[in-house]
Design a protein around this motif. Structure first.
Motif, PDB file in Angstrom:
ATOM      1  N   ASN A   1       0.911  -1.192   0.164  1.00 51.90           N
ATOM      2  CA  ASN A   1       0.135   0.043   0.122  1.00 51.90           C
ATOM      3  C   ASN A   1       0.995   1.366   0.114  1.00 51.90           C
ATOM      4  O   ASN A   1       0.309   2.335   0.228  1.00 51.90           O
TER       5      ASN A   1
ATOM      6  N   SER B   1      -2.263 -14.638   3.653  1.00 54.41           N
ATOM      7  CA  SER B   1      -2.873 -13.786   2.631  1.00 54.41           C
ATOM      8  C   SER B   1      -2.691 -12.505   2.681  1.00 54.41           C
ATOM      9  O   SER B   1      -2.593 -11.841   3.633  1.00 54.41           O
ATOM     10  N   VAL B   2      -2.927 -11.667   1.596  1.00 58.30           N
ATOM     11  CA  VAL B   2      -2.723 -10.165   1.666  1.00 58.30           C
ATOM     12  C   VAL B   2      -4.009  -9.401   2.438  1.00 58.30           C
ATOM     13  O   VAL B   2      -3.578  -8.671   3.210  1.00 58.30           O
ATOM     14  N   ARG B   3      -4.957 -10.252   2.663  1.00 58.33           N
ATOM     15  CA  ARG B   3      -6.041  -9.740   3.545  1.00 58.33           C
ATOM     16  C   ARG B   3      -5.652  -9.777   4.937  1.00 58.33           C
ATOM     17  O   ARG B   3      -6.180  -9.037   5.647  1.00 58.33           O
ATOM     18  N   ASP B   4      -4.783 -10.877   5.355  1.00 65.09           N
ATOM     19  CA  ASP B   4      -4.319 -10.981   6.618  1.00 65.09           C
ATOM     20  C   ASP B   4      -2.867 -10.231   6.790  1.00 65.09           C
ATOM     21  O   ASP B   4      -2.174 -10.678   7.646  1.00 65.09           O
ATOM     22  N   LYS B   5      -2.514  -9.179   5.843  1.00 66.56           N
ATOM     23  CA  LYS B   5      -1.575  -8.603   5.938  1.00 66.56           C
ATOM     24  C   LYS B   5      -0.249  -9.304   5.406  1.00 66.56           C
ATOM     25  O   LYS B   5       0.818  -8.939   5.785  1.00 66.56           O
TER      26      LYS B   5
ATOM     27  N   TRP C   1       3.781  -4.666   7.413  1.00 61.43           N
ATOM     28  CA  TRP C   1       3.052  -5.704   6.814  1.00 61.43           C
ATOM     29  C   TRP C   1       2.823  -5.586   5.423  1.00 61.43           C
ATOM     30  O   TRP C   1       2.954  -4.733   4.895  1.00 61.43           O
ATOM     31  N   GLN C   2       2.356  -6.730   4.765  1.00 60.79           N
ATOM     32  CA  GLN C   2       2.359  -6.557   3.221  1.00 60.79           C
ATOM     33  C   GLN C   2       3.486  -6.086   2.558  1.00 60.79           C
ATOM     34  O   GLN C   2       3.477  -5.288   1.697  1.00 60.79           O
TER      35      GLN C   2
END
Ligand SMILES: Nc1nc2c(c(=O)[nH]1)N[C@H]1C(S)=C(S)[C@@H](COP(=O)(O)O)O[C@H]1N2
Ligand SMILES: [Mo]
Length: 179
Positions: free
Chosen positions: A112, A140-144, A170-171
């Motif tokens: 991001n 997963s990206v959803r979970d950072k 994260w990410q």
């Protein structure tokens, strides 16, 4: 019989030879450092002060390449997770070594575009993990995910503060090695 004078001359000559021989070999070492090319999707890209590249000015890693490096794990509470998960992945230092990185600091960049600067000393003196797994599961990206910078907070309670939270990116998508 060797006199002190000829001995010292001999040492000088050897030192010169070593220098002459070493110099031409020292420079291309970077170019010879080998880094396989990623076969799967690239999830981490190192740029900046690195010696080993497998793309234009970059060292790119897919998950399999990160998995192939020595792994470190830590069980810890964090401000972002329930309980005390087991985080695993290569350490920042291990990844830097694989890319032949040398510098004074790192800019850790997230998907991001959030980024944080990590002093090189953190990487060298703390086993900071580029976590690719939580309790053995990919992130997963959803979970950072897919990569989460994890400081070993439970091993080092002194790190459990805003300074290190801010560096807990994260990410993670990239690391710029700052000369
Ligand atoms: N990818 C990403 N990582 C990040 C951030 C962010 O905005 N994006 N914020 C950082 C900062 S400054 C802090 S203090 C903590 C904040 O975590 P929180 O938003 O859950 O409080 O995460 C860090 N890691
Ligand atoms: Mo922060």
């Amino acid at each position: 019989m060797t006199t002190p004078r000829t001995l010292s001359l001999d040492l000088t000559r050897r030192a010169l030879c070593a220098g002459l021989v070493a110099a031409p070999f020292a420079a291309p070492r970077a170019a010879r450092a080998s880094l396989a090319r990623p076969a799967g999707p690239v999830i981490l890209r190192l740029t900046g002060a690195i010696d080993a590249t497998n793309a234009e000015g970059a060292a790119e890693f897919d998950l399999a390449m990160l998995d192939a490096l020595p792994q470190r794990e830590t069980v810890t509470a964090t401000p972002w997770h329930e309980g005390r998960p087991r985080f695993s992945g290569p350490t920042v230092a291990t990844v830097l070594e694989a890319a032949g990185a040398g510098g004074s600091a790192l800019r850790i960049v997230a998907l991001n575009d959030y980024s944080a600067e990590m002093p090189m000393d953190d990487a060298l003196s703390i086993p900071v993990i580029l976590a690719t797994r939580i309790d053995g599961q990919g992130i997963s990206v959803r979970d950072k995910g897919p990569i989460f910078v994890i400081y070993p907070f439970d091993e080092r309670p002194d790190l459990f503060n805003e300074v290190y939270f801010g560096r807990s990116v994260w990410q993670v998508a990239g690391i710029e090695v700052l000369a």
